[in-house]
Design a protein around this motif. Structure first.
Motif, PDB file in Angstrom:
ATOM      1  N   CYS A  19       0.829  -1.214   0.000  1.00  0.00           N
ATOM      2  CA  CYS A  19       0.000   0.000   0.000  1.00  0.00           C
ATOM      3  C   CYS A  19       0.857   1.255   0.000  1.00  0.00           C
ATOM      4  N   ASP A  20       1.950   1.252   0.766  1.00  0.00           N
ATOM      5  CA  ASP A  20       2.850   2.406   0.783  1.00  0.00           C
ATOM      6  C   ASP A  20       3.458   2.635  -0.597  1.00  0.00           C
ATOM      7  N   LEU A  21       3.827   1.556  -1.271  1.00  0.00           N
ATOM      8  CA  LEU A  21       4.431   1.676  -2.597  1.00  0.00           C
ATOM      9  C   LEU A  21       3.428   2.155  -3.644  1.00  0.00           C
ATOM     10  N   LEU A  22       2.168   1.810  -3.449  1.00  0.00           N
ATOM     11  CA  LEU A  22       1.130   2.257  -4.380  1.00  0.00           C
ATOM     12  C   LEU A  22       0.761   3.714  -4.152  1.00  0.00           C
ATOM     13  N   SER A  23       1.021   4.211  -2.986  1.00  0.00           N
ATOM     14  CA  SER A  23       0.767   5.601  -2.584  1.00  0.00           C
ATOM     15  C   SER A  23      -0.625   6.072  -2.984  1.00  0.00           C
ATOM     16  N   ASP A  24      -0.721   7.058  -3.887  1.00  0.00           N
ATOM     17  CA  ASP A  24      -2.025   7.644  -4.182  1.00  0.00           C
ATOM     18  C   ASP A  24      -2.924   6.728  -5.002  1.00  0.00           C
ATOM     19  N   GLN A  25      -2.386   5.616  -5.512  1.00  0.00           N
ATOM     20  CA  GLN A  25      -3.209   4.690  -6.289  1.00  0.00           C
ATOM     21  C   GLN A  25      -3.906   3.650  -5.426  1.00  0.00           C
ATOM     22  N   ILE A  26      -3.640   3.655  -4.135  1.00  0.00           N
ATOM     23  CA  ILE A  26      -4.175   2.597  -3.286  1.00  0.00           C
ATOM     24  C   ILE A  26      -5.693   2.602  -3.245  1.00  0.00           C
ATOM     25  N   ALA A  27      -6.326   3.750  -3.484  1.00  0.00           N
ATOM     26  CA  ALA A  27      -7.789   3.811  -3.440  1.00  0.00           C
ATOM     27  C   ALA A  27      -8.427   2.914  -4.485  1.00  0.00           C
ATOM     28  N   SER A  28      -7.701   2.606  -5.553  1.00  0.00           N
ATOM     29  CA  SER A  28      -8.257   1.778  -6.633  1.00  0.00           C
ATOM     30  C   SER A  28      -8.273   0.301  -6.290  1.00  0.00           C
ATOM     31  N   TRP A  29      -7.462  -0.131  -5.314  1.00  0.00           N
ATOM     32  CA  TRP A  29      -7.262  -1.548  -5.068  1.00  0.00           C
ATOM     33  C   TRP A  29      -7.722  -1.933  -3.669  1.00  0.00           C
ATOM     34  N   LYS A  30      -8.371  -3.074  -3.576  1.00  0.00           N
ATOM     35  CA  LYS A  30      -8.829  -3.603  -2.286  1.00  0.00           C
ATOM     36  C   LYS A  30      -7.998  -4.849  -2.016  1.00  0.00           C
ATOM     37  N   ILE A  31      -6.964  -4.685  -1.210  1.00  0.00           N
ATOM     38  CA  ILE A  31      -5.914  -5.699  -1.104  1.00  0.00           C
ATOM     39  C   ILE A  31      -6.104  -6.582   0.122  1.00  0.00           C
ATOM     40  N   ASP A  32      -6.027  -7.887  -0.127  1.00  0.00           N
ATOM     41  CA  ASP A  32      -6.089  -8.887   0.934  1.00  0.00           C
ATOM     42  C   ASP A  32      -4.870  -9.795   0.775  1.00  0.00           C
ATOM     43  N   VAL A  33      -4.192 -10.086   1.880  1.00  0.00           N
ATOM     44  CA  VAL A  33      -3.011 -10.950   1.857  1.00  0.00           C
ATOM     45  C   VAL A  33      -3.248 -12.130   2.786  1.00  0.00           C
ATOM     46  N   VAL A  34      -2.992 -13.338   2.278  1.00  0.00           N
ATOM     47  CA  VAL A  34      -3.127 -14.542   3.103  1.00  0.00           C
ATOM     48  C   VAL A  34      -1.773 -15.237   3.180  1.00  0.00           C
TER      49      VAL A  34
END
Length: 264
Positions: free
Chosen positions: A12-27
């Motif tokens: 999310c930090d690397l995506l910075s301002d683009q993070i709003a576009s992605w709903k990220i889940d990590v397993v």
């Protein structure tokens, strides 16, 4: 072992301002990120632009029902769900392949493509991509058709641990990057390339860029459609629908699927 939360936060930090576009889940571990995300789509529990990252994957899905594993800490296993409304969704494999090539390029990797979307460094495969289409099982669901794009990138395997003889990892190619950097670079580019599929001029431009990095065009190829259905000829172009055009004994045939082998 790094935690799912820390991996997600770094991406999310690397995506910075683009993070709003992605709903990220990590397993931490899964059988297949694509299977899991397709199941979520069918349950109506998968918003547009959902991203599922598996830190380890035991039975990843490939084309022609091939399976592979992702050992912990050594590779990227990520699947993304994108809406298909209003785009030329038959070109999702093109968009996905170009996103990986451009994303890896941003990290200093010179990669190309073998049709439809095997990503190569030299003649060795560093990334496989699988595109599936899914929709909620319930007819009452307001969600529409989604494309699920599964991407597996070899990051830090060595010659002893890479799974297939014809495969390579980024570290084997002399590129030292983290898995988080790889995921973020691909997601940034994927948002751009999928967006191209909804605008005619951008779609044609993306196709032309794909032709330029597709190492299959101009090659003598074998297209394996089944055990008893094998075609050989020269790959001459990529059609506007993403199909591979092959000159077979003077007749140009179009292929929308098949296992392609580059012949020497």
């Amino acid at each position: 072992m790094e935690s799912c939360q820390s991996f997600r936060e770094t991406v999310c930090d690397l995506l910075s301002d683009q993070i709003a576009s992605w709903k990220i889940d990590v397993v931490e571990r899964t059988g297949s990120t694509n299977s899991d995300l397709v199941a979520r789509v069918r349950r109506g529990a998968c918003p547009d632009y959902s991203v599922l990252i598996g830190l380890a994957q035991d039975s990843g899905k490939g084309r022609l029902d091939r399976a592979w594993s992702t050992p912990p800490g050594s590779a990227v296993a990520v699947s993304v769900a994108v809406p298909l409304s209003g785009i030329h969704w038959e070109l999702l494999p093109v968009a996905a392949g170009m996103a990986v090539v451009r994303g890896l390029g941003d990290l200093g990797v010179n990669a190309g493509l073998k049709w439809p979307n095997d990503v190569l460094i030299g003649e060795k495969k560093v990334c496989g991509i699988l595109v599936e289409v899914a929709q909620p099982a319930s007819p009452d669901s307001p969600a529409g058709l989604l494309g699920v794009i599964g991407i597996g990138v070899n990051v830090s395997q060595t010659g002893d641990t890479v799974e297939f003889p014809g495969a390579i990892s980024l570290s084997m190619a002399g590129v030292q990057v983290t898995r988080e950097q790889v995921v973020a670079a691909i997601l940034i580019r994927l948002g751009q390339t999928v967006g191209c599929l909804g605008v005619e001029e951008d779609r044609l431009s993306l196709l032309q860029a794909y032709r330029q990095v597709c190492r299959t065009v101009g090659q003598q190829v074998r297209v394996v459609l089944g055990e008893q259905n094998i075609v050989e000829g020269k790959a001459v172009d990529i059609g506007e629908d993403g199909r591979l055009l092959v000159d077979v004994d003077g007749q140009v045939r179009a292929f929308s699927s098949g296992d392609v082998v580059h012949l020497r």
